[in-house]
Design a protein around this motif. Structure first.
Motif: not given
Length: 607
Positions: A87-101
């Motif tokens: 799930d490393v990729l999912i963590f990365m996506v969540i990180l990106i979405v969180s910062t943009f949010l």
């Protein structure tokens, strides 16, 4: 910048919104930068460039932040693989979405708080401008167009909101975005970041060259707008004359000439202003191109820069373009807003020559007389009154008569202190009116003018200007004294009937009787009637004259008259000629002298 400081004083009551806006903008700029940096871990994982690292790296300070970040990412990915998680990729996506949010959330909050500040400043500035407009003396507007003043209160203030106050949005957010981005870029590659510093000063220099003429061009646009608003105001006010003389084409031509000039000035202004965005963007892309060439060398040939970091770096470099473009546009807006601020502040900074003195007194009663002592006055160059002296004892009626231009109405303007005398003085009960508060002086006086000045409101509200706390019964009583109740009671809604713009739904005699009712309701000890019946027909004059006689009982009055039939019963008649007293006495005495007054009487027919 001087104008900007003066405008900023209106922001003081809303400074807590400014603080909240600044805090929100700091976080917006921070997460705006982090949102770009957060792409790097994603790229590393996608490209499979993470190196196994079993031991968590040590934090060695900000000077080593780039290496620490890369090592921690390697450690994080290694740990996840050891746990058997994909799930490393999912963590990365969540990180990106969180910062943009978070970036967009704080961006919204910044705009939310600044809205209250901008609109609050707009409201307070308009209120102060309106208050100043009605407090300045009548002489201030003698050579100014009403439309120009209207333009300053409406469009110029709005222009200030769009120009100066837009700076408040940019003054923290955009510079911080640039600073955070440049720090991040510098940590990635100091040598590559040097190219960015070429862009900002070059762009600023070119934009300043383009923007120098904006204030002058904007000033022309706003003045022209004030001019055509004046034409509209004059057209609506004089529509009967325009139609009666078939002068529609004359006024249409004047208006079209003005709008044509406005069209040319606006095109020139906006075309110059529109250069800001393309200029800054082109300069930015030029630097991006140089960075692509130079950075590409570092990635492909020297191998001194990670490809993923280079992509992030390019994203950060492009991230500077938006705030840089916003700042360049804002600099244009300030130059454009300077002209609007200058026009608004011209009124706000105008000192009234009729301001109450610091030790001005309040006078609540009238006990003795009005004394006009050897006064001289001129509106411009020529004296309108010369060494004029007159005493009006309490309870007496004094009439001023004479040809047009003899200075009769000027006496009314000076006694009410719409203007100040050049020489001599006017006193009430022995006190110079300059030592009294204007509001106190005018509270002792009622004024009925030749032009019935009424407002687009109900009969009741027009009368209540005389005394806003009066009851309906008091309003009706004033209407009866003014001989106006006979027609008001037959209106569709009685005293609550709207009378239209300037009382346009009423006849001349009806409007004048409402003006008298307004003065009656005020119930002042001194009454000033400035040719109150001269514009009326015979029937209306008779009704108004009865109303005036009712009102003047037991009051001190100064009556300025053109029709001599209205002042035969005055205690004293003063005949004026070229600003001086030609003769004075009662009606009978003046007829017996066989002088100027008798000639005036013979020129008019009596009923």
């Amino acid at each position: 910048m001087n104008y900007f400081k003066q405008i900023l004083r209106f922001a003081k009551p809303y400074k807590h919104y400014a603080v909240l806006n600044i805090i929100s903008n700091v976080f917006y700029a921070l997460f705006g930068t982090l949102s770009m940096i957060s792409l790097f871990p994603m790229l590393k994982v996608l490209f499979g460039d993470t190196k196994p690292l079993e031991i968590e790296p040590d934090w060695k300070g900000f000077s080593n932040i780039t290496t620490y970040g890369e090592q921690y990412l390697n450690y994080f990915v290694t740990q996840k693989k050891a746990e058997g998680s994909d799930d490393v990729l999912i963590f990365m996506v969540i990180l990106i979405v969180s910062t943009f949010l978070l970036k967009n959330l704080f961006g919204y909050l910044a705009m939310f708080f600044i809205t209250f500040l901008r609109n609050g400043v707009l409201k307070d500035m308009r209120n102060e401008l309106y208050n100043k407009t009605i407090n300045l003396p009548i002489s201030f507007y003698s050579e100014k167009r009403k439309g120009d003043t209207m333009s300053r209160i409406s469009t110029d203030v709005l222009e200030i909101q769009h120009s100066f106050l837009s700076i408040l949005e940019l003054i923290v957010r955009e510079p911080l975005m640039i600073i955070f981005t440049i720090i991040s870029m510098f940590l990635i590659s100091p040598s590559l970041t040097l190219f960015v510093f070429i862009f900002i000063p070059t762009s600023g220099f070119l934009i300043s060259l383009i923007g120098k003429s904006l204030k002058r061009k904007s000033d022309k646009v706003q003045k022209e707008q004030g001019y055509f608003l004046s034409i509209v105001e004059e057209t609506l006010g004089g529509l009967k004359v325009i139609k009666g003389f078939n002068a529609e084409s004359i006024f249409a031509r004047k208006f079209q000439n003005s709008t044509n000039r406005f069209y040319k000035f606006s095109n020139s202004l906006l075309n110059r202003q529109n250069l800001a965005g393309p200029t800054s963007e082109f300069l930015g892309i030029s630097v991006i191109a140089v960075l692509l060439w130079y950075g590409g060398q570092m990635v492909l040939r020297d191998k001194s820069l990670d490809p993923g970091l280079f992509l992030v770096y390019m994203g950060l470099a492009y991230n500077i373009l938006t705030p840089a473009k916003a700042i360049s546009k804002a600099s244009y807006s300030v130059k454009k807003g300077n002209a609007a601020a200058e026009r608004v502040l011209e009124i706000l900074n105008t000192e009234s020559p009729l301001e109450d003195s610091p030790n001005a007194k309040t006078k609540d009663d009238f006990t003795s007389d009005i004394s006009i002592n050897n006064i001289s006055f001129k509106y411009e160059d020529d004296l309108v009154l010369k060494n004029f002296t007159l005493k009006v004892p309490k309870g007496k009626s004094v009439a001023l008569v004479g040809q047009s231009g003899s200075g009769k109405s000027t006496i009314a303007n000076l006694v009410t202190r719409f203007y100040d005398v050049n020489e001599g003085n006017i006193s009430i009960d022995g006190e110079d009116i300059k030592t009294l508060k204007k509001a106190s002086l005018r509270s002792l006086m009622g004024l009925v003018t030749q032009d019935s000045i009424l407002f687009n409101d109900t009969v009741k509200n027009n009368i209540l200007i005389g005394n806003e706390n009066a009851s309906d019964d008091a309003v009706i009583e004033a209407l009866k004294i003014a001989n106006a109740w006979e027609f008001v009671k037959d209106l569709p809604n009685g005293i609550d009937t709207n009378i239209g713009d300037s009382g346009g739904k009423l006849s001349g005699g009806q409007k004048q009787r409402l003006s008298i009712a307004r003065a009656v309701l005020k119930n002042p000890p001194i009454m000033i009637l400035d040719e109150a019946t001269s514009a009326l027909d015979t029937e209306s004059e008779r009704l108004v004259q009865v109303a005036l006689e009712n009102m003047m009982k037991n009051r001190t009055s100064i009556v300025i008259a053109h029709r001599l039939s209205t002042i035969q019963n005055a205690d004293q008649i003063v005949v004026m000629s070229k600003g001086e007293i030609a003769e004075q006495g009662t009606h009978t005495e003046l007829l017996a002298r066989n002088g100027v007054y008798k000639k005036l009487v013979e020129m008019q027919s009596f009923e």
